[in-house]
Design a protein around this motif. Structure first.
Motif, PDB file in Angstrom:
ATOM      1  N   SER A  89     -34.965  75.548 -82.841  1.00 24.74           N
ATOM      2  CA  SER A  89     -34.279  76.535 -83.692  1.00 24.74           C
ATOM      3  C   SER A  89     -35.217  77.207 -84.679  1.00 24.74           C
ATOM      4  CB  SER A  89     -33.134  75.858 -84.453  1.00 24.74           C
ATOM      5  OG  SER A  89     -33.624  74.955 -85.430  1.00 24.74           O
ATOM      6  N   LYS A  90     -36.386  76.614 -84.947  1.00 30.33           N
ATOM      7  CA  LYS A  90     -37.315  77.158 -85.933  1.00 30.33           C
ATOM      8  C   LYS A  90     -38.367  78.082 -85.311  1.00 30.33           C
ATOM      9  CE  LYS A  90     -36.731  73.175 -88.959  1.00 30.33           C
ATOM     10  NZ  LYS A  90     -37.359  71.975 -89.554  1.00 30.33           N
ATOM     11  N   LEU A  91     -38.442  78.119 -83.984  1.00 34.04           N
ATOM     12  CA  LEU A  91     -39.448  78.958 -83.341  1.00 34.04           C
ATOM     13  C   LEU A  91     -39.013  80.419 -83.386  1.00 34.04           C
ATOM     14  CD1 LEU A  91     -40.570  76.830 -80.269  1.00 34.04           C
ATOM     15  CD2 LEU A  91     -41.150  76.618 -82.693  1.00 34.04           C
ATOM     16  N   GLY A  92     -39.939  81.280 -83.787  1.00 34.65           N
ATOM     17  CA  GLY A  92     -39.630  82.693 -83.952  1.00 34.65           C
ATOM     18  C   GLY A  92     -39.061  83.029 -85.317  1.00 34.65           C
ATOM     19  N   GLU A  93     -38.799  82.012 -86.137  1.00 35.30           N
ATOM     20  CA  GLU A  93     -38.283  82.227 -87.490  1.00 35.30           C
ATOM     21  C   GLU A  93     -39.440  82.499 -88.458  1.00 35.30           C
ATOM     22  OE1 GLU A  93     -34.893  82.012 -88.770  1.00 35.30           O
ATOM     23  OE2 GLU A  93     -34.602  82.421 -86.635  1.00 35.30           O
ATOM     24  N   VAL A  94     -39.158  83.301 -89.480  1.00 36.79           N
ATOM     25  CA  VAL A  94     -40.153  83.608 -90.508  1.00 36.79           C
ATOM     26  C   VAL A  94     -39.494  83.433 -91.873  1.00 36.79           C
ATOM     27  CG1 VAL A  94     -41.696  85.339 -91.489  1.00 36.79           C
ATOM     28  CG2 VAL A  94     -41.332  85.250 -89.016  1.00 36.79           C
ATOM     29  N   HIS A  95     -40.156  82.675 -92.755  1.00 36.80           N
ATOM     30  CA  HIS A  95     -39.640  82.462 -94.104  1.00 36.80           C
ATOM     31  C   HIS A  95     -40.673  82.906 -95.125  1.00 36.80           C
ATOM     32  CE1 HIS A  95     -35.907  80.282 -93.032  1.00 36.80           C
ATOM     33  NE2 HIS A  95     -36.585  80.062 -91.924  1.00 36.80           N
ATOM     34  N   LEU A  96     -40.300  82.826 -96.381  1.00 36.33           N
ATOM     35  CA  LEU A  96     -41.065  83.496 -97.424  1.00 36.33           C
ATOM     36  C   LEU A  96     -42.446  82.904 -97.649  1.00 36.33           C
ATOM     37  CD1 LEU A  96     -41.039  85.709 -99.528  1.00 36.33           C
ATOM     38  CD2 LEU A  96     -39.969  84.116-101.123  1.00 36.33           C
ATOM     39  N   GLY A  97     -42.561  81.579 -97.688  1.00 33.81           N
ATOM     40  CA  GLY A  97     -43.826  80.936 -98.030  1.00 33.81           C
ATOM     41  C   GLY A  97     -44.692  80.680 -96.813  1.00 33.81           C
ATOM     42  N   ARG A  98     -45.819  81.380 -96.725  1.00 33.73           N
ATOM     43  CA  ARG A  98     -46.717  81.208 -95.570  1.00 33.73           C
ATOM     44  C   ARG A  98     -47.606  79.987 -95.792  1.00 33.73           C
ATOM     45  NH1 ARG A  98     -51.691  83.730 -93.233  1.00 33.73           N
ATOM     46  NH2 ARG A  98     -51.277  84.144 -91.031  1.00 33.73           N
ATOM     47  N   ILE A  99     -47.622  79.096 -94.816  1.00 34.00           N
ATOM     48  CA  ILE A  99     -48.465  77.907 -94.873  1.00 34.00           C
ATOM     49  C   ILE A  99     -49.836  78.211 -94.278  1.00 34.00           C
ATOM     50  CG2 ILE A  99     -48.701  75.498 -94.142  1.00 34.00           C
ATOM     51  CD1 ILE A  99     -45.570  75.496 -93.919  1.00 34.00           C
TER      52      ILE A  99
END
Length: 271
Positions: A222-232
């Motif tokens: 479910s997390k693949l292809g997702e983008v969130h605010l904080g880049r690691i």
């Protein structure tokens, strides 16, 4: 590059809706664009009625200036109840990478908690030193002392995830170099990298990555292809991704093309 701009603006609108407020500088860093471009994206979204521009960034359209920012991030307990079997399989696959005598960083998260449980179940392991910023993980591993040495990083407690973040979260990590880091996240995207919904946690995850000879990111499909605010970090900064069999083949191919080794955990692989 009209398609790229449209895609980026769509992601930006999603981030504003999810987090309640995003800053121009954060969008600039996350998407690898200039602050001018990030402001232009927010201006375009405001004209479309999707966000409202405020000093330094944007909030959802219709949000009042005095409104509290909504907390959209699921709690640790809510996340623990989701995708249980895939996370167990991922945990077992990631734990299989560990050998006796090694030092390991276990990041906070419900998938990494499954890695901790899988490590406990391996009676062939001995003399492990495990560093963690997750209180739930430390408590999970406590019964294995002295077979495992468990070190909590320290820092400021985030109640929602039971995680330890800056300030002081790096005081222990700055002093070590481990064999393997197992890092959780909220999103893995071939182009925009590995990201997290919370900026303080993303900062600690980036530091963990720097302190390890090898680093593995764990993420269910479910997390693949997702983008969130904080880049690691970009995906090729990691040695491998461990995910589950529901991961779309197209995305797996794109991640591999981007330089990331993808390990798929399957029920058939269980001993």
């Amino acid at each position: 590059m009209q398609h790229d701009a449209a895609h980026r603006r769509s992601l930006t609108a999603d981030l504003v809706a999810e987090r309640g407020f995003v800053r121009v500088v954060e969008l600039s860093e996350s998407f690898g664009v200039t602050p001018v471009t990030a402001r232009a994206d927010l201006d375009a979204l405001e004209r479309a009625g999707l966000v409202r521009r405020v000093h330094g960034g944007a909030v959802p359209a219709g949000a009042g200036a005095a409104e509290a920012r909504p907390e959209r991030e699921p709690s640790f307990e809510e996340a623990l109840a989701a995708s249980v079997v895939p996370k167990q399989l991922i945990g077992e696959r990631a734990a299989a990478l560990v050998r006796s005598g090694q030092s390991v960083i276990l990041d906070v998260g419900t998938t990494t908690l499954q890695v901790a449980r899988a490590l406990r179940a391996r009676d062939d392991l001995d003399d492990l030193t495990i560093f963690t910023n997750g209180l739930s993980i430390a408590l999970e591993l406590e019964p294995e002392i002295p077979r495992f040495t468990v070190v909590v990083t320290g820092g400021t407690l985030r109640p929602r995830q039971h995680s330890l973040v800056h300030p002081l979260a790096g005081s222990v990590l700055d002093e070590v170099h481990v064999d393997l880091a197992v890092i959780g996240c909220n999103g893995v995207d071939p182009r925009l990298g590995v990201t997290n919904a919370n900026l303080p946690e993303a900062s600690v995850k980036a530091l963990m990555l720097q302190r390890a000879a090898r680093a593995v990111v764990v993420a269910d499909a479910s997390k693949l292809g997702e983008v969130h605010l904080g880049r690691i970090a970009p995906v090729d900064a990691f040695d491998a991704l461990v995910t589950d069999a529901a991961a779309p083949g197209v995305l797996i191919g794109e991640l591999r093309d981007a330089g990331l080794d993808v390990l798929v955990a399957r029920a058939a692989d269980r001993p």
